[in-house]
Enzyme design. Structure first.
Site, mmCIF file in Angstrom:
data_model
loop_
_atom_site.group_PDB
_atom_site.id
_atom_site.type_symbol
_atom_site.label_atom_id
_atom_site.label_comp_id
_atom_site.label_asym_id
_atom_site.label_seq_id
_atom_site.Cartn_x
_atom_site.Cartn_y
_atom_site.Cartn_z
ATOM 1 C CG ASP A 103 5.190 -1.711 2.316
ATOM 2 O OD1 ASP A 103 4.120 -1.444 2.453
ATOM 3 O OD2 ASP A 103 5.648 -2.480 3.011
ATOM 4 C CG HIS A 104 0.317 3.755 5.256
ATOM 5 N ND1 HIS A 104 0.739 3.729 6.472
ATOM 6 C CD2 HIS A 104 -0.646 4.506 5.146
ATOM 7 C CE1 HIS A 104 0.250 4.927 7.207
ATOM 8 N NE2 HIS A 104 -0.619 4.926 6.483
ATOM 9 N NE ARG A 105 2.528 -4.029 3.384
ATOM 10 C CZ ARG A 105 3.799 -5.020 2.034
ATOM 11 N NH1 ARG A 105 2.846 -6.233 1.720
ATOM 12 N NH2 ARG A 105 4.612 -5.525 1.104
ATOM 13 N N PRO A 161 0.477 -0.935 -0.234
ATOM 14 C CG PRO A 161 -0.008 -1.385 2.139
ATOM 15 C CD PRO A 161 0.830 -2.182 1.512
#
Length: 441
Positions: free
Chosen positions: A412-414, A236
């Protein structure tokens, strides 16, 4: 003795490669380490040397074909006799372990010995399904006048001899090298030959144009497409932007250029950005990590393996500066210059294209202000650096002309929360706005 040379893994886990050109033909005598052919993997162009001395018996793969690692590509007849039926006395254990199998032969665990280690274990690599028709037999060359210094045919009509830059030129111009009359020594096709063929072809009516030109998707272009698609639909993405007054950094660069220690160094703004990224990572290590889905873990890297996106004639590649966080500004500048020169020359080794942890892409060299970069698979962040140019800026309440640059950070929003990504980008911007801050961190 008939020996088959199998395609080795030249890129740490690559599963296939395309045969670009053969440098030998059946009947040729070859020596150990003589270049047999040039291959193109998803990462780089590589020359394959011969592991044996002998006579070329057969070319098992035609130029343009893509074959799997471990597949036989050429037969070489060596002077060695066939092994006797009686078993030979076993070598000393220590010597056998040190020597190991030769290039192209299988070791005790079944893996093929390669130029850079061993290929994948049998059954450990699954190739993607390929809808490929059976390779047609090589077309017979059209009748054409032979060069005055060479016979009309020498058995190499299906394997035209030309250097890689000439082959690329032919591909760009849509020229089939098999139809070109060579004028170089030993029947080598030159750039002038290709340009002449292209000029002659342009005067003839198009057979089936329709106003389009089709180029097979392979090599770097295929690898790039697969990587960005996987990244875009797996990680994401979040992208943040920051405009930075880099006047102080540019002034520092001018002063350093006059310093004796930097007189022979190509000191570019990208070196300052690379240094700022390495310093900012120390305060926000989440940007130097990766998401391990299989293990259910976040892996934090001890050092920054800094990727630098480079546009080359073969397409976009991302060579790496190893342990960039351990290098000084001067060392970063030197490595950047070498990396760029090597990439543009198409000489980047495959090992330098893997194992990155963070990437910088300099879109400013094209006069672009900013963009939304896509993460390299397995990396948590990528920073796009825009054009550096004079712009109106407010300084102490007064309007002034300053040197300004726009930064764009995708993460990367994770792995990276908005607060962490914002802090990292702000740190990079602060260091470029006031380089002296580095002394306080």
């Amino acid at each position: 003795m008939r020996r088959e040379f199998a395609l080795p893994d030249v890129g740490e886990g690559l599963t296939e490669a395309e045969i670009v050109t053969w440098n030998v033909a059946p009947g040729d005598q070859v020596q150990v380490n003589q270049i047999l052919c040039e291959i193109e993997t998803a990462k780089a162009a590589v020359e394959l040397p011969s592991p044996w001395a002998g006579t070329v018996g057969e070319l098992l793969v035609q130029p343009g074909q893509t074959v799997a690692v471990g597949s036989p590509i050429i037969v070489i007849e060596t002077a060695e006799a066939e092994p006797a039926a009686a078993p030979a006395p076993p070598p000393a254990p220590a010597a056998a372990e040190e020597r190991g199998p030769k290039i192209g032969e299988a070791g005790q665990d079944g893996r093929i010995a390669t130029l850079v280690g061993y290929g994948p274990r049998p059954g450990s690599v699954t190739r993607r399904p390929r809808k490929r028709p059976a390779a047609p037999p090589p077309p017979a060359p059209e009748p054409r006048p032979a060069p005055a210094a060479a016979p009309a045919t020498d058995g190499r009509a299906t394997v035209p001899l030309a250097k890689p830059p000439v082959r690329k030129l032919a591909k760009d111009l849509g020229v089939d090298l098999r139809t070109v009359t060579p004028s170089g020594p030993d029947g080598v096709i030159t750039r002038a030959d290709v340009e002449a063929a292209a000029g002659a072809g342009s005067a003839a009516p198009a057979v089936s144009s329709g106003g389009e030109r089709r180029v097979p998707i392979r090599g770097v272009r295929r690898a790039t497409a697969a990587a960005v698609t996987q990244s875009a639909f797996t990680a994401p993405h979040v992208t943040e932007f920051l405009s930075v007054d880099v006047t102080a950094t540019m002034q520092l660069r001018d002063r350093l250029r006059a310093d004796r220690a930097y007189r022979d160094v190509k000191l570019t703004p990208l070196a300052f950005v690379a240094k700022a990224v390495c310093l900012a990572v120390e305060r926000t290590p989440e940007l130097n990590a990766r998401w391990d889905e299989d293990a259910g873990e976040i892996v934090y890297h001890d050092h920054v393996q800094l990727g630098i996106a480079a546009a080359t004639p073969r397409g976009l590649i991302v060579p790496k500066i190893r342990d960039a966080d351990t290098l000084s500004l001067r060392e970063l500048a030197i490595v950047l210059a070498e990396l760029t020169e090597t990439a543009r020359a198409g000489k980047t080794p495959p090992s330098d294209l893997v194992g990155g942890t963070f990437t910088i892409t300099n879109v400013g060299v094209f006069g672009v202000d900013t963009g939304t970069p896509i993460l390299n698979p397995g990396e948590a962040g990528i920073l796009a650096v825009g054009a550096i140019k004079p712009m109106p800026w407010v300084v102490d309440g007064e309007l002034a002309v300053r040197t300004v640059c726009q930064l764009a950070l995708s993460f990367d929003h994770r792995l990276v929360d908005g607060e962490q990504g914002s802090r990292f980008l702000a740190d990079v911007g602060a260091l470029l706005s006031d380089p002296g801050l580095a002394l306080t961190w």
